[in-house]
Design a protein around this motif. Structure first.
Motif, PDB file in Angstrom:
ATOM      1  N   GLU A   1     -12.403 -63.975 -44.689  1.00 47.36           N
ATOM      2  CA  GLU A   1     -12.135 -62.710 -44.017  1.00 47.36           C
ATOM      3  C   GLU A   1     -11.415 -61.763 -44.960  1.00 47.36           C
TER       4      GLU A   1
ATOM      5  N   THR B   1     -11.682 -58.903 -40.740  1.00 45.88           N
ATOM      6  CA  THR B   1     -13.108 -59.016 -40.434  1.00 45.88           C
ATOM      7  C   THR B   1     -13.696 -60.219 -41.158  1.00 45.88           C
ATOM      8  N   HIS B   2     -14.415 -61.052 -40.420  1.00 45.80           N
ATOM      9  CA  HIS B   2     -15.063 -62.217 -41.016  1.00 45.80           C
ATOM     10  C   HIS B   2     -16.314 -61.778 -41.773  1.00 45.80           C
TER      11      HIS B   2
END
Length: 388
Positions: free
Chosen positions: A305, A310-311
């Motif tokens: 991430e 956010t992945h």
């Protein structure tokens, strides 16, 4: 009256092993040094010993010594698949593998351009792939005297990333192995490249029993921080490279207040570029309680991430991991302390980034409100002027 004192002459007698005296280290037979001394050393000590002399360097370079070190440090490397891949590594295999897997990924975003840093094998393979792709995609037309593209996919869209990755994971508690597993994953499918990057080493319905007592207070969690270690080695079998993505020691241990599950986190902070900053390779070990009061490992997963939380998907993560495999390495002697320091700095950078984003959004909202108010005021002023 004068007197002179005469000291008796000093004589030196050298007693050798042949005369029945004690033998020095240099008098030992190389077989004794190799079989009874070097086999008792760990990896860092064996590497330091090889720098002592030419003889010790030659003896310490034997592949079976480094094979024993790799198997004792990471039990997962003793599997036939990993052993075969390691045997293809340059310079006696296991020694190179240990050097790459024990080192620490560098957090500096610097690239070296000197001739010594150029991997000629990798460069030759890259040139070969580019030329092969060119002649596979294009066809020379003798009549038109030009190259005609046969396929719609361009060469620039083709990825030179490894088609598969091998993952070797080992978890130790108080220097005893409690979990070891090896997994292979392909990287070419659309599902892998478009989905969030996540690798699970344990099936959802599988649990691994451990001798660790389930924590009932904060003291047990502190015990996990100090005595649980994890190694997550990422291997590129085609490029014959490896890297350890774990911080060795945990950076945080959290216990859920309701379910009682314990999550132990290991991380590796990697530098992407100046625009995106850093990313976090987060390894989460989830443990739950059993009927007998001992912990069971229920989940061992890896994800990537960015600083916004956010992945990343498989395609983005694969590009980053490939840069790490090809990048600079640091000394892994104090990787536990260095990993915790980098994780703390990463959290501070993430907090500052979030605060800047909130301030920027607040300023934008204020400007939008001010603009809306000015439009309303101008509209009513216009109506007031018309009424007069």
């Amino acid at each position: 009256m004068t007197s002179s004192l005469h000291s008796p002459p000093i004589t030196t007698t050298t007693v050798t092993a042949e005369d029945g005296g004690a033998a020095g280290f240099s008098d030992l037979h190389p077989y004794i040094i190799e079989a009874h001394i070097l086999t008792r050393l760990d990896g860092p000590t064996l590497a330091s010993t090889s720098c002592s002399s030419v003889t010790l360097h030659h003896l310490s370079s034997e592949n079976h010594l480094w094979s024993r070190v790799c198997h004792s440090t990471w039990p997962s490397t003793a599997t036939p698949r990993i052993s075969h891949v390691i045997s293809t590594f340059p310079d006696a295999g296991h020694r190179t593998f240990y050097s790459q897997s024990f080192s620490l990924p560098s957090s500096e975003n610097k690239q070296t351009h000197d001739l010594e840093s150029v991997n000629l094998t990798s460069l030759r393979s890259t040139i070969y792939i580019i030329l092969s792709n060119f002649f596979a995609v294009c066809l020379f037309n003798r009549n038109r005297k030009q190259w005609i593209i046969q396929q719609t996919n361009s060469i620039s869209n083709r990825s030179s990333s490894p088609p598969e990755l091998i993952l070797a994971v080992d978890i130790h508690y108080k220097n005893k192995a409690i979990f070891s597993n090896v997994q292979e994953t392909e990287t070419t499918s659309n599902w892998f490249q478009s989905s969030p990057f996540r690798i699970d080493m344990i099936d959802p319905k599988e649990v691994i029993s451990t001798p660790i007592k389930h924590p009932s207070d904060d003291d047990t969690c502190t015990d996990l921080i100090e005595h649980m270690t994890l190694s997550w080695i990422l291997i590129d079998p085609i490029g014959r490279r490896s890297i350890n993505l774990s911080s060795f020691k945990s950076v945080s241990v959290q216990r859920h207040w309701l379910t009682g599950e314990v999550q132990v986190r290991f991380t590796s902070i990697l530098t992407v570029d100046q625009k995106r900053g850093h990313v976090q390779c987060e390894i989460v070990v989830t443990c739950g309680g059993s009927e007998v009061g001992e912990m069971q490992v229920r989940e061992v997963s890896l994800g990537v991430e960015d600083m916004d939380g956010t992945h990343l998907n498989g395609r983005e993560s694969l590009v980053i991991l490939q840069k790490v495999l090809e990048g600079k390495r640091g000394n892994g002697a104090n990787r536990g302390e260095i990993g915790r320091k980098r994780y703390k700095e990463f959290l501070e950078m993430r907090k500052e980034r979030k605060e800047k984003k909130l301030r920027r959004e607040g300023t934008l909202d204020s400007l939008c409100v001010a603009f809306g108010i000015s439009i309303i005021v101008a509209f009513w002023c216009f109506l007031f002027c018309l009424c007069r």
